[in-house]
Design a protein around this motif. Sequence first.
Motif, mmCIF file in Angstrom:
data_model
loop_
_atom_site.group_PDB
_atom_site.id
_atom_site.type_symbol
_atom_site.label_atom_id
_atom_site.label_comp_id
_atom_site.label_asym_id
_atom_site.label_seq_id
_atom_site.Cartn_x
_atom_site.Cartn_y
_atom_site.Cartn_z
ATOM 1 N N ILE A 151 0.861 -1.188 0.000
ATOM 2 C CA ILE A 151 0.000 0.000 0.000
ATOM 3 C C ILE A 151 0.890 1.228 0.000
ATOM 4 O O ILE A 151 1.952 1.237 0.645
ATOM 5 C CB ILE A 151 -0.956 -0.017 1.230
ATOM 6 N N ALA A 152 0.492 2.246 -0.708
ATOM 7 C CA ALA A 152 1.289 3.472 -0.793
ATOM 8 C C ALA A 152 1.172 4.265 0.512
ATOM 9 O O ALA A 152 0.146 4.230 1.186
ATOM 10 C CB ALA A 152 0.817 4.322 -1.967
ATOM 11 N N ARG A 153 2.239 4.962 0.829
ATOM 12 C CA ARG A 153 2.249 5.752 2.054
ATOM 13 C C ARG A 153 1.191 6.860 2.020
ATOM 14 O O ARG A 153 0.554 7.149 3.034
ATOM 15 C CB ARG A 153 3.636 6.357 2.252
ATOM 16 N N CYS A 154 0.987 7.462 0.862
ATOM 17 C CA CYS A 154 -0.020 8.522 0.758
ATOM 18 C C CYS A 154 -1.423 7.956 0.966
ATOM 19 O O CYS A 154 -2.297 8.637 1.511
ATOM 20 C CB CYS A 154 0.081 9.247 -0.582
ATOM 21 N N THR A 155 -1.645 6.701 0.582
ATOM 22 C CA THR A 155 -2.941 6.059 0.811
ATOM 23 C C THR A 155 -3.144 5.805 2.296
ATOM 24 O O THR A 155 -4.233 6.026 2.830
ATOM 25 C CB THR A 155 -3.033 4.738 0.021
ATOM 26 N N VAL A 156 -2.099 5.344 2.982
ATOM 27 C CA VAL A 156 -2.178 5.154 4.430
ATOM 28 C C VAL A 156 -2.506 6.484 5.099
ATOM 29 O O VAL A 156 -3.371 6.560 5.981
ATOM 30 C CB VAL A 156 -0.863 4.566 4.982
ATOM 31 N N HIS A 157 -1.838 7.546 4.663
ATOM 32 C CA HIS A 157 -2.072 8.875 5.232
ATOM 33 C C HIS A 157 -3.518 9.307 5.017
ATOM 34 O O HIS A 157 -4.188 9.786 5.937
ATOM 35 C CB HIS A 157 -1.104 9.878 4.608
ATOM 36 N N ARG A 158 -4.025 9.141 3.799
ATOM 37 C CA ARG A 158 -5.394 9.561 3.472
ATOM 38 C C ARG A 158 -6.420 8.779 4.286
ATOM 39 O O ARG A 158 -7.347 9.363 4.863
ATOM 40 C CB ARG A 158 -5.636 9.358 1.974
ATOM 41 N N LEU A 159 -6.237 7.465 4.381
ATOM 42 C CA LEU A 159 -7.205 6.640 5.107
ATOM 43 C C LEU A 159 -7.150 6.888 6.614
ATOM 44 O O LEU A 159 -8.195 6.948 7.279
ATOM 45 C CB LEU A 159 -6.966 5.161 4.798
ATOM 46 N N MET A 160 -5.953 7.047 7.161
ATOM 47 C CA MET A 160 -5.838 7.318 8.600
ATOM 48 C C MET A 160 -6.441 8.676 8.943
ATOM 49 O O MET A 160 -7.126 8.818 9.954
ATOM 50 C CB MET A 160 -4.371 7.253 9.050
ATOM 51 N N ARG A 161 -6.192 9.674 8.093
ATOM 52 C CA ARG A 161 -6.754 11.001 8.345
ATOM 53 C C ARG A 161 -8.281 10.964 8.269
ATOM 54 O O ARG A 161 -8.963 11.540 9.110
ATOM 55 C CB ARG A 161 -6.186 12.010 7.354
ATOM 56 N N ALA A 162 -8.824 10.270 7.262
ATOM 57 C CA ALA A 162 -10.281 10.193 7.108
ATOM 58 C C ALA A 162 -10.921 9.452 8.281
ATOM 59 O O ALA A 162 -12.041 9.784 8.690
ATOM 60 C CB ALA A 162 -10.627 9.503 5.793
ATOM 61 N N GLU A 163 -10.220 8.483 8.834
ATOM 62 C CA GLU A 163 -10.766 7.686 9.940
ATOM 63 C C GLU A 163 -10.479 8.313 11.296
ATOM 64 O O GLU A 163 -11.035 7.896 12.304
ATOM 65 C CB GLU A 163 -10.176 6.271 9.865
ATOM 66 N N GLY A 164 -9.605 9.323 11.324
ATOM 67 C CA GLY A 164 -9.273 9.986 12.591
ATOM 68 C C GLY A 164 -8.242 9.221 13.405
ATOM 69 O O GLY A 164 -8.136 9.433 14.618
ATOM 70 N N LEU A 165 -7.470 8.358 12.771
ATOM 71 C CA LEU A 165 -6.434 7.601 13.468
ATOM 72 C C LEU A 165 -5.144 8.406 13.461
ATOM 73 O O LEU A 165 -4.714 8.890 12.420
ATOM 74 C CB LEU A 165 -6.203 6.251 12.773
ATOM 75 N N ARG A 166 -4.543 8.543 14.642
ATOM 76 C CA ARG A 166 -3.304 9.305 14.761
ATOM 77 C C ARG A 166 -2.335 8.549 15.647
ATOM 78 O O ARG A 166 -2.741 7.792 16.518
ATOM 79 C CB ARG A 166 -3.572 10.671 15.396
ATOM 80 N N GLY A 167 -1.074 8.807 15.452
ATOM 81 C CA GLY A 167 -0.057 8.225 16.306
ATOM 82 C C GLY A 167 0.214 9.141 17.489
ATOM 83 O O GLY A 167 -0.326 10.239 17.593
ATOM 84 N N ILE A 168 1.046 8.672 18.385
ATOM 85 C CA ILE A 168 1.437 9.458 19.551
ATOM 86 C C ILE A 168 2.678 10.264 19.188
ATOM 87 O O ILE A 168 3.649 9.732 18.662
ATOM 88 C CB ILE A 168 1.758 8.539 20.751
ATOM 89 N N SER A 169 2.649 11.556 19.486
ATOM 90 C CA SER A 169 3.786 12.424 19.205
ATOM 91 C C SER A 169 4.780 12.354 20.357
ATOM 92 O O SER A 169 4.392 12.461 21.522
ATOM 93 C CB SER A 169 3.314 13.867 19.016
ATOM 94 N N ARG A 170 6.005 12.153 20.028
ATOM 95 C CA ARG A 170 7.041 12.127 21.055
ATOM 96 C C ARG A 170 7.837 13.442 21.063
ATOM 97 O O ARG A 170 8.961 13.495 21.538
ATOM 98 C CB ARG A 170 7.988 10.962 20.807
ATOM 99 N N ALA A 171 7.234 14.468 20.535
ATOM 100 C CA ALA A 171 7.915 15.767 20.463
ATOM 101 C C ALA A 171 8.147 16.304 21.869
ATOM 102 O O ALA A 171 7.303 16.209 22.742
ATOM 103 C CB ALA A 171 7.079 16.750 19.658
ATOM 104 N N LYS A 172 9.304 16.869 22.072
ATOM 105 C CA LYS A 172 9.639 17.452 23.363
ATOM 106 C C LYS A 172 9.191 18.901 23.401
ATOM 107 O O LYS A 172 8.917 19.513 22.383
ATOM 108 C CB LYS A 172 11.142 17.366 23.596
ATOM 109 N N GLY A 173 9.143 19.439 24.587
ATOM 110 C CA GLY A 173 8.773 20.835 24.764
ATOM 111 C C GLY A 173 9.900 21.756 24.340
ATOM 112 O O GLY A 173 10.990 21.317 23.967
ATOM 113 N N PRO A 174 9.658 23.030 24.410
ATOM 114 C CA PRO A 174 10.693 23.993 24.014
ATOM 115 C C PRO A 174 11.857 23.988 25.002
ATOM 116 O O PRO A 174 11.704 23.625 26.165
ATOM 117 C CB PRO A 174 9.956 25.329 24.031
ATOM 118 N N ARG A 175 12.980 24.400 24.534
ATOM 119 C CA ARG A 175 14.176 24.461 25.372
ATOM 120 C C ARG A 175 14.164 25.787 26.129
ATOM 121 O O ARG A 175 14.271 26.855 25.533
ATOM 122 C CB ARG A 175 15.405 24.356 24.484
#
Length: 180
Positions: free
Chosen positions: A87-111
């Motif tokens: 499956i293409a990555r853009c298809t995964v992106h489109r289907l996950m966005r349409a379904e409201g599925l998101r991953g967990i962000s591991r972004a850190k806060g500001p320094r």
Amino acid sequence: MTTAVLVEYIDQHRARFGVEPICTVLRKAGMQIAPSTYYAAKSRPPSARAVADAQRLEVIRQVHTDNYGVYGVRKMHAELNRRGHRIARCTVHRLMRAEGLRGISRAKGPRTTIPGTGPDARPDLLDRDFKAPAPNRVWVADITYCRTFAGWVYAAFVIDVYSRRVVGWQLSKSLRTDLS
């Protein structure tokens, strides 16, 4: 608005108003749909893409659940390929966005603390003894931050050591704002 959304809207209200009057009102509101478009959409079978998307979405939901809902598009795409689903990555992106599925962000806060280049010339006036004999004799300050929909917000507090109450505070969108 997509044709599918308009067809669904017409389905909800057609018993009360009829298809043609609804299409007339929608056209006046800037939504281009004709009664023939509605009937064509209702009579034709689902497209090959819609059928394939439904099958892929089941697999994506299962993989997302199996991995505790932490996988984003990049990891989801890699996991699907490992499991043999080409499956293409853009298809995964489109289907996950349409379904409201998101991953967990591991972004850190500001320094907020950036070490200086030379020795610290500021004296420790309290000698790390945070006790005060009376109110308004010793104040300390602290800064924190929190994420909002508009971005990071910084909060600086001045606290009276004796009463442990906040005697002043300032909010800012910038860490470089002076307290006043």
